[in-house]
Enzyme design. Sequence first.
Site, PDB file in Angstrom:
ATOM      1  N   LYS A  87      63.178  87.356  33.955  1.00 40.18           N
ATOM      2  CA  LYS A  87      62.078  86.890  34.811  1.00 40.18           C
ATOM      3  C   LYS A  87      61.094  86.105  33.940  1.00 40.18           C
ATOM      4  O   LYS A  87      60.581  86.618  32.943  1.00 40.18           O
ATOM      5  CB  LYS A  87      61.414  88.109  35.443  1.00 40.18           C
ATOM      6  CG  LYS A  87      60.632  87.831  36.687  1.00 40.18           C
ATOM      7  CD  LYS A  87      60.216  89.163  37.302  1.00 40.18           C
ATOM      8  CE  LYS A  87      59.316  88.995  38.472  1.00 40.18           C
ATOM      9  NZ  LYS A  87      58.711  90.273  38.851  1.00 40.18           N
TER      10      LYS A  87
HETATM   11  C1  E4P Z   1      57.805  90.959  41.896  1.00 38.23           C
HETATM   12  O1  E4P Z   1      58.666  90.248  41.517  1.00 38.23           O
HETATM   13  C2  E4P Z   1      56.365  90.640  41.761  1.00 38.23           C
HETATM   14  O2  E4P Z   1      55.985  90.738  40.421  1.00 38.23           O
HETATM   15  C3  E4P Z   1      55.582  91.587  42.634  1.00 38.23           C
HETATM   16  O3  E4P Z   1      56.149  91.575  43.930  1.00 38.23           O
HETATM   17  C4  E4P Z   1      54.097  91.294  42.692  1.00 38.23           C
HETATM   18  O4  E4P Z   1      53.533  92.121  43.678  1.00 38.23           O
HETATM   19  P1  E4P Z   1      51.952  92.394  43.796  1.00 38.23           P
HETATM   20  O5  E4P Z   1      51.305  91.139  44.270  1.00 38.23           O
HETATM   21  O6  E4P Z   1      51.853  93.497  44.814  1.00 38.23           O
HETATM   22  O7  E4P Z   1      51.477  92.811  42.443  1.00 38.23           O
END
Ligand code: E4P
Length: 217
Positions: A87
Amino acid sequence: MKFFIDTANLAQIKEANDFGILDGVTTNPSLMAKEGIKGSAAVMQHYKTICEMVNGDISAEVISTDFASIVEEGKKLAAIHKNIVVKVPMIKDGIKAIKWFSDNGIKTNCTLIFSAGQAILAAKAGATYISPFIGRIDDSGWDGVELIAQIANIYSIQGFKSEILAASIRNALHIIKCAEAGADVCTCPLDSILGLLKHPLTDIGLAKFLEDAKKFA
Ligand code: E4P
């Protein structure tokens, strides 16, 4: 549409996996920190444990921000397990690194996507997944689901192959709206997934059937 769980919590990952509908897991540094994981050895071990629990793509986020370090860190993450997806943040060096990973057969998830332009760049670089943050867009007074629909339309017109991974999901309605808008994947907290089960008429209907069943049991 694929379902990923958006957590580093092993109990929640197990519950979603046992439910039988799980296709993968996404994590981020905030979710890892929430589980109290400290040190790179513990982080690597945690990703390995998740990969052994779930048979699907597992996103592991780099914390480097320059091209050479992102590539080095990503190679180490990818070596943990064949299902690791590296990622990478939506920054200039991140896009360069995504292109490098794509050319070298390493799957990527381009994170922190908040616009169609960013989604186009990530797809051009060959990202396996791109992650628009629906909930955070809604929080800022814009419409997160509208962005999913816009990206889905652009990818369909242009033939881009990256999968749209709707992230920052806050509730069950987000999942339904993202499915309607053309998301390929939703990554969700466990509560939002379980929220899809709920309807008061189901509860009322089941209570009545069970009550009536006593008449002939
Ligand atoms: C996942 O890939 C993201 O990092 C995550 O969904 C972010 O979510 P949040 O906005 O609730 O922190």
